[in-house]
Design an enzyme around this catalytic site. Structure first.
Site, PDB file in Angstrom:
ATOM      1  N   CYS A 139       0.837  -1.202   0.000  1.00 35.23           N
ATOM      2  CA  CYS A 139       0.000   0.000   0.000  1.00 35.23           C
ATOM      3  C   CYS A 139       0.870   1.250   0.000  1.00 35.23           C
ATOM      4  O   CYS A 139       1.430   1.622   1.036  1.00 35.23           O
ATOM      5  CB  CYS A 139      -0.916  -0.007   1.225  1.00 35.23           C
ATOM      6  N   CYS A 142      -0.435   4.057   2.301  1.00 40.20           N
ATOM      7  CA  CYS A 142      -0.213   3.839   3.737  1.00 40.20           C
ATOM      8  C   CYS A 142       1.264   4.036   4.106  1.00 40.20           C
ATOM      9  O   CYS A 142       1.575   4.603   5.145  1.00 40.20           O
ATOM     10  CB  CYS A 142      -0.603   2.423   4.150  1.00 40.20           C
ATOM     11  N   ASP A 143       2.170   3.539   3.274  1.00 34.95           N
ATOM     12  CA  ASP A 143       3.572   3.431   3.693  1.00 34.95           C
ATOM     13  C   ASP A 143       4.549   4.315   2.912  1.00 34.95           C
ATOM     14  O   ASP A 143       5.725   4.382   3.281  1.00 34.95           O
ATOM     15  CB  ASP A 143       4.031   1.966   3.565  1.00 34.95           C
TER      16      ASP A 143
END
Ligand SMILES: Cc1cc2nc3c(=O)[nH]c(=O)nc-3n(C[C@H](O)[C@H](O)[C@H](O)COP(=O)(O)OP(=O)(O)OC[C@H]3O[C@@H](n4cnc5c(N)ncnc54)[C@H](O)[C@@H]3O)c2cc1C
Length: 318
Positions: A139, A142-143
């Protein structure tokens, strides 16, 4: 019987992504006694998306806001939505009832909508599991921020790999797209954007063989898929990351005995989202469909709930 099984529900919706939450809204409008169960985070894959440009009426929506709006809209209408994982589904042909296993016990329902979506497929290199969330991610939204000023490898040759590679240039200094074949499968416009982006290089005919290191990866080994030759690059620990975008696996395992699936595992339905088991419906990314998007998942969810209401002999929309 567990604590959940106090009554027979009209409908249990498995999954709280756009398909499940749209189904929850429509089930509420048909006055069904329904519950939506989500194992991880309401919004599903939507919550992983930084910017959504193609959901009608909400230009530049961010995934978190859209997810929360869908969840709260369902809850505000009176829909029961709760965090719980469904670990098994069985069907009694005689009574027509479904039994759903959860860690809290069992739920019995007259109908079920499977809206479990799909999860990222693993690339399959050594160290992928060991470094998951510690150097390996599925992701970018997200990261991506953890790789500010660093180098990232993006695995995959399709649209999502290409789009996520472009997104990661916001953070990373250098983005290297690792493509197994000698060409990209991404749409021409996206491929052109990759080419025009100075931070991105593409390595064709290449696969990652392994990641090495202690807490975080410090080495990465590649194979040239033409010659079979392997090469290892070594860096400071934590100075790079690997993002994998090689497709998704549909969450159809729960109902494998009750439905038809295509060769990938997507659930086959008719246009009413009905499967071959009466009372069992599937909606969204988990089903065989030509387009897997938020708008199509939500539409599927609405149709599935309407079909469940019709199956139960309740009022339907339209
Ligand atoms: C990085 C990324 C970017 C995207 N960008 C866009 C975009 O810009 N526009 C767009 O339209 N679409 C986009 N998509 C696609 C879109 O997010 C999906 O098509 C959509 O979310 C599918 O909705 P769904 O409800 O079918 O499944 P999902 O969103 O996958 O939701 C399924 C939910 O079910 C839950 N679940 C699964 N099994 C169980 C179980 N056993 N018990 C309880 N809960 C369970 C999961 O935890 C999940 O929350 C993107 C997807 C990704 C990954």
């Amino acid at each position: 019987m567990g604590s959940n099984n106090e009554q027979v529900k009209d409908l249990v919706i498995v999954g709280g992504g756009p398909a499940g939450l749209a189904a929850a809204i429509y089930a509420q409008r048909s006055l069904l006694d329904a519950v939506t169960l989500e194992q991880e985070a309401f919004g599903g894959q939507t919550i992983l998306t930084s910017e959504i440009d193609n959901y009608p009426g909400l230009p530049h929506a961010d995934g978190y806001t859209l997810s929360e709006a869908m969840r709260s809209q369902a809850a505000d209408l009176g829909a029961e939505v709760r965090m719980e994982q469904v670990t098994g589904v069985s069907h009694d042909e005689k009574s027509g009832l479904f039994t759903l296993d959860t860690p809290d016990g069992e739920l019995v329902a007259r109908s079920v909508i499977l809206a479990g979506g799909a999860t990222p497929r693993r690339a399959g290199f050594d160290g992928e599991e060991r470094f998951a969330s510690h150097g390996v991610s599925y992701c970018a939204t997200c990261d991506g921020m953890f790789y500010r000023g660093k180098r990232v490898y993006v695995v995959g040759g399709g649209n999502s790999a290409a789009e996520e590679a472009l997104f990661l240039t916001r953070f990373a200094n250098e983005v290297i797209l690792i493509v197994r074949k000698d060409h990209l499968r991404a749409q021409a416009a996206v491929a052109q954007e990759l080419e025009n982006n100075e931070k991105i290089t593409v390595r064709y005919l290449t696969s990652i063989v392994s990641l090495g290191g202690d807490e975080l990866p410090n080495s990465i080994t590649f194979r040239n898929n033409e010659t079979g030759e392997t090469t290892t690059e070594t860096y400071d620990e934590g100075s790079f990351g690997v993002f994998v975008f090689v497709g998704r696996v549909p969450a159809s395992e729960l109902v494998r005995d009750l439905v038809e699936v295509d060769p990938v595992g997507y659930v086959v339905t008719d246009e009413r989202m009905a499967t071959r088991t009466p009372g069992l419906f599937a909606a969204g990314d988990v089903r065989k469909t030509p387009l897997r998007q938020i708008v199509t998942a939500a539409a599927d969810g609405a149709i599935a709930a309407n079909s469940a209401a019709a199956y139960l002999g309740r009022p339907v929309e339209g």
